[in-house]
Structure formats: structure tokens, C-alpha cells
Design an enzyme around this catalytic site. Structure first.
Site, PDB file in Angstrom:
ATOM      1  N   SER A 143       0.613  -1.153   0.039  1.00  0.00           N
ATOM      2  CA  SER A 143       0.078  -0.016  -0.141  1.00  0.00           C
ATOM      3  C   SER A 143       0.865   1.282   0.130  1.00  0.00           C
ATOM      4  CB  SER A 143      -0.732  -0.114   1.064  1.00  0.00           C
ATOM      5  OG  SER A 143      -1.681   1.210   1.348  1.00  0.00           O
ATOM      6  N   TYR A 158      -2.215  -1.429  10.458  1.00  0.00           N
ATOM      7  CA  TYR A 158      -2.237  -1.461   8.862  1.00  0.00           C
ATOM      8  C   TYR A 158      -0.868  -0.962   8.308  1.00  0.00           C
ATOM      9  CZ  TYR A 158      -3.848  -1.213   3.988  1.00  0.00           C
ATOM     10  OH  TYR A 158      -3.991  -1.294   2.863  1.00  0.00           O
TER      11      TYR A 158
HETATM   12  N1  LIG Z   1      -8.557  -0.768  -1.903  1.00  0.00           N
HETATM   13  C1  LIG Z   1      -7.891  -0.094  -1.546  1.00  0.00           C
HETATM   14  O1  LIG Z   1      -7.906   1.194  -1.639  1.00  0.00           O
HETATM   15  C2  LIG Z   1      -6.191  -0.551  -1.096  1.00  0.00           C
HETATM   16  C3  LIG Z   1      -5.168   0.406  -1.044  1.00  0.00           C
HETATM   17  C4  LIG Z   1      -3.834  -0.145  -0.738  1.00  0.00           C
HETATM   18  C5  LIG Z   1      -3.743  -1.322  -0.536  1.00  0.00           C
HETATM   19  N2  LIG Z   1      -4.953  -2.349  -0.714  1.00  0.00           N
HETATM   20  C6  LIG Z   1      -4.534  -3.860  -0.484  1.00  0.00           C
HETATM   21  O2  LIG Z   1      -5.114  -4.457  -1.532  1.00  0.00           O
HETATM   22  C7  LIG Z   1      -5.367  -5.726  -0.972  1.00  0.00           C
HETATM   23  C8  LIG Z   1      -6.786  -6.332  -1.324  1.00  0.00           C
HETATM   24  O3  LIG Z   1      -7.658  -5.536  -0.881  1.00  0.00           O
HETATM   25  P1  LIG Z   1      -9.007  -4.858  -1.783  1.00  0.00           P
HETATM   26  O4  LIG Z   1      -9.146  -3.688  -1.902  1.00  0.00           O
HETATM   27  O5  LIG Z   1      -9.252  -5.509  -3.011  1.00  0.00           O
HETATM   28  O6  LIG Z   1     -10.258  -5.535  -0.705  1.00  0.00           O
HETATM   29  P2  LIG Z   1     -11.276  -6.524  -0.484  1.00  0.00           P
HETATM   30  O7  LIG Z   1     -11.753  -6.565   0.612  1.00  0.00           O
HETATM   31  O8  LIG Z   1     -12.244  -6.008  -1.748  1.00  0.00           O
HETATM   32  O9  LIG Z   1     -10.612  -8.044  -0.984  1.00  0.00           O
HETATM   33  C9  LIG Z   1      -9.635  -8.455  -0.020  1.00  0.00           C
HETATM   34  C10 LIG Z   1     -10.055 -10.028   0.044  1.00  0.00           C
HETATM   35  O10 LIG Z   1      -9.116 -10.642   0.770  1.00  0.00           O
HETATM   36  C11 LIG Z   1      -9.751 -11.780   1.446  1.00  0.00           C
HETATM   37  N3  LIG Z   1      -9.163 -12.109   2.780  1.00  0.00           N
HETATM   38  C12 LIG Z   1      -9.309 -11.365   3.959  1.00  0.00           C
HETATM   39  N4  LIG Z   1      -8.880 -12.073   4.779  1.00  0.00           N
HETATM   40  C13 LIG Z   1      -8.488 -13.219   4.404  1.00  0.00           C
HETATM   41  C14 LIG Z   1      -7.802 -14.416   4.904  1.00  0.00           C
HETATM   42  N5  LIG Z   1      -7.370 -14.632   6.422  1.00  0.00           N
HETATM   43  N6  LIG Z   1      -7.479 -15.418   4.061  1.00  0.00           N
HETATM   44  C15 LIG Z   1      -7.896 -15.398   2.811  1.00  0.00           C
HETATM   45  N7  LIG Z   1      -8.526 -14.360   2.208  1.00  0.00           N
HETATM   46  C16 LIG Z   1      -8.756 -13.294   3.155  1.00  0.00           C
HETATM   47  C17 LIG Z   1     -11.126 -11.057   1.481  1.00  0.00           C
HETATM   48  O11 LIG Z   1     -12.161 -11.984   1.756  1.00  0.00           O
HETATM   49  C18 LIG Z   1     -11.254 -10.407   0.086  1.00  0.00           C
HETATM   50  O12 LIG Z   1     -11.889 -11.268  -0.455  1.00  0.00           O
HETATM   51  C19 LIG Z   1      -5.128  -5.665   0.408  1.00  0.00           C
HETATM   52  O13 LIG Z   1      -3.884  -6.357   0.858  1.00  0.00           O
HETATM   53  C20 LIG Z   1      -5.295  -4.424   0.803  1.00  0.00           C
HETATM   54  O14 LIG Z   1      -4.703  -3.927   2.128  1.00  0.00           O
HETATM   55  C21 LIG Z   1      -6.009  -1.964  -0.974  1.00  0.00           C
END
Ligand SMILES: NC(=O)c1ccc[n+]([C@@H]2O[C@H](COP(=O)([O-])OP(=O)(O)OC[C@H]3O[C@@H](n4cnc5c(N)ncnc54)[C@H](O)[C@@H]3O)[C@@H](O)[C@H]2O)c1
Length: 260
Positions: A143, A158
Site C-alpha cells: 500500500s 495496517y
Molecule cells: N482498496 C484499496 O484502496 C487498497 C489500497 C492499498 C492497498 N490495498 C490492499 O489490496 C489488497 C486487496 O484489498 P482489496 O481492496 O481488494 O479489498 P477486498 O476486501 O475487496 O478484498 C480482500 C480479499 O481478501 C480476503 N481475505 C481477507 N482475509 C483473508 C484471510 N484471512 N485469508 C484469505 N483471504 C482473506 C477477503 O475475503 C477479500 O476477498 C489488500 O492487501 C489491501 O491492503 C487496497
């Protein structure tokens, strides 16, 4: 011919958001994709969608905190597709955002266990198969938080997990170079997914750190992105286009984190 024809990609958090977007994109380019997640209904829906589009996908129930669960998911991957070339350690949560004196030990542990231990376990069990394949590409979803910005109030657990992922990525990149395994991170900014809905904000207004620009952000699309924007960056890193790129973090935020 697709850019990932004949490749097998293991994607954690593949049932939603950035992971699902990356799975769809990789499948379009000919990869066989494994969606490792805890959300069965959503994961199976992504699998069906990819299969209906003519691609190959497999949903496996996998909790990335649990060593046995990750090992089993990798075993199922090999049983189904016979090899492993690409790993996207993407599963993650925002967890609880709250002042440090209110953040509870079990809340800290949950965020670190999913985001950082989960990344380690995924790569730990995948690497022997990447070596067997003669090389591969590992991509970690980190991130901007914890790497270029420190302005999300209460996000100490986080941000720490996301900074830890980048340090881990750099160690692994060097360690696995002789095995022709590349390791990189994508660092998204604000991407439209479900992650915010699952964030618990508690008393963060007390911290008084919120940053708001008077005329909005001058970044591309005001710094707002879609999963496909991250997926295309992952495609570059996973494919032969990124063949001489290892040990780097790429910010996918339209430039927004240059300012805050
Ligand atoms: N969306 C944003 O703005 C953003 C920004 C920076 C970083 N990220 C990172 O991107 C990655 C994906 O996030 P996203 O935004 O797509 O969110 P999201 O919530 O849409 O998807 C995350 C997925 O991870 C799965 N997950 C959570 N805990 C889990 C576990 N213990 N075992 C297996 N799967 C698990 C969830 O079920 C979900 O399907 C994350 O690592 C997040 O930190 C997202």
C-alpha cells in the site's frame, strides 16, 4: 497468444476487489488462476465468470493466517494444474483504525497475521514449486500507507504490516534471484473495492490528523483508481515484460501520494 499462456497463478484474496480483478486480467491473458480466499460464494462466482469467459480458474478455501490451510491450497493448485509460476500475495484487511492506546492486542494481531504472516506463509509454501518450474514471479499487494504516506489516522497496525511487506519483498528478491524468481510489490492508493466497508474506524477523529486539500487532489483522477489499474500493473510484473525487474515497489495511485 496471451501474455501469460501456459502459466499458473496463485492469487490470495482472489474473491474480491484487486485480487478478483487481477485474476480476471491474468485469465484473459491465458493464465490458469487459483482464487484462494475465505469468501466461498464470492470466490466461486469469480471462478464461474472466468470459466464462462473461456478461462480456467479454481476457487480454494484458504485462510492465509493458517499454515496448514495455505499448504493445502498450494497442494490443491499443483494437483489441479501441475505447476506454479506466479504468486500474488494480496489478501488483506484494513482492520481496526483507532488511537494506539485504544488498539487492543488481539486487533493488532489480527491485522498483522492476515497481512504479514499471511504473505510469509503464501510465499513460504509457494517457493519450492516456483523453483521446480525454473523460476517465477511473486507480487505482493502492499500500500501507499506505511511506505509513502503516514496520514491515515489510527492505521498504525495496517501501516506497519504494509511496510513490513515491502521489507520482506526486498529480502526475498535478493535471496531468490539465482533461482530466477522475481519479487516485487504493488502499492495501491485509493482503489474502489469493498475494503472500506470492512474497516472499523474507532475514535480516529480524536487524533486530528485527517488531511484534506482545499481544491481536491491534483493527481490523475484525483488519485481514485479501479482494481483493473492495479491488475494491469501486476500483469507487467507477472509477464515477460517485467523480466529484469525485481525488488521494487510500484505506486499505483495516480501520483496522489506524492502530496500526502
Ligand atoms: N482498496 C484499496 O484502496 C487498497 C489500497 C492499498 C492497498 N490495498 C490492499 O489490496 C489488497 C486487496 O484489498 P482489496 O481492496 O481488494 O479489498 P477486498 O476486501 O475487496 O478484498 C480482500 C480479499 O481478501 C480476503 N481475505 C481477507 N482475509 C483473508 C484471510 N484471512 N485469508 C484469505 N483471504 C482473506 C477477503 O475475503 C477479500 O476477498 C489488500 O492487501 C489491501 O491492503 C487496497
Amino acid at each position: 497468444m496471451g501474455m501469460l499462456e501456459g502459466k499458473v497463478a496463485f492469487i490470495t484474496g482472489g474473491a474480491s476487489g484487486i485480487g478478483a480483478g487481477t485474476a480476471r486480467r491474468f485469465a484473459q491473458e491465458g493464465a490458469h488462476v487459483i482464487l484462494a480466499d475465505t469468501q466461498t460464494k464470492e470466490g466461486e462466482a469469480v471462478q464461474n465468470e472466468i470459466e464462462q469467459g473461456g478461462g480456467q480458474a479454481l476457487y480454494v478455501n484458504c485462510d492465509v493466517r493458517d499454515a496448514q490451510s495455505v499448504q493445502q491450497a498450494i497442494t490443491e493448485t499443483i494437483e489441479k494444474f501441475g505447476r506454479l509460476d506466479i504468486v500474488v500475495a494480496n489478501a488483506g484487511i484494513n482492520g481496526v483504525w483507532t488511537p494506539i492506546d485504544e488498539l487492543q492486542p488481539e486487533e493488532w494481531d489480527k491485522t498483522l497475521n492476515i497481512n504479514l504472516r499471511g504473505t510469509y506463509l503464501t510465499i513460504h509454501y509457494a517457493v519450492p514449486h516456483l523453483k521446480k518450474a525454473g523460476g517465477g514471479s511473486i507480487i505482493i499487494t502492499s500500500s501507499v500507507n506505511g511506505n509513502r504516506t503516514f496520514s491515515s489516522p489510527g492505521a498504525s497496525a495496517y501501516s506497519t504490516s504494509k511496510a513490513g511487506q515491502v521489507a520482506f519483498m526486498k529480502m526475498i528478491a535478493l535471496e531468490l534471484g539465482r533461482d530466477h524468481i522475481r519479487c516485487n510489490a504493488v502499492c495501491p492508493g485509493a482503489i474502489h473495492t469493498n475494503i472500506e466497508e470492512r474497516t472499523e474506524n474507532r475514535d480516529t477523529e480524536k487524533l486530528g490528523i485527517e488531511v484534506e486539500l482545499p481544491e481536491g487532489s491534483p493527481a490523475l483522477n484525483e488519485g481514485q483508481g479501479e482494481p483493473i489499474d492495479v491488475a494491469d500493473t501486476c500483469l507487467f510484473l507477472a509477464s515477460d515484460l517485467g523480466r529484469h525487474v525485481s525488488g521494487v515497489e510500484i505506486y499505483v495511485d495516480g501520483g496522489a501520494s506524492l502530496l500526502r
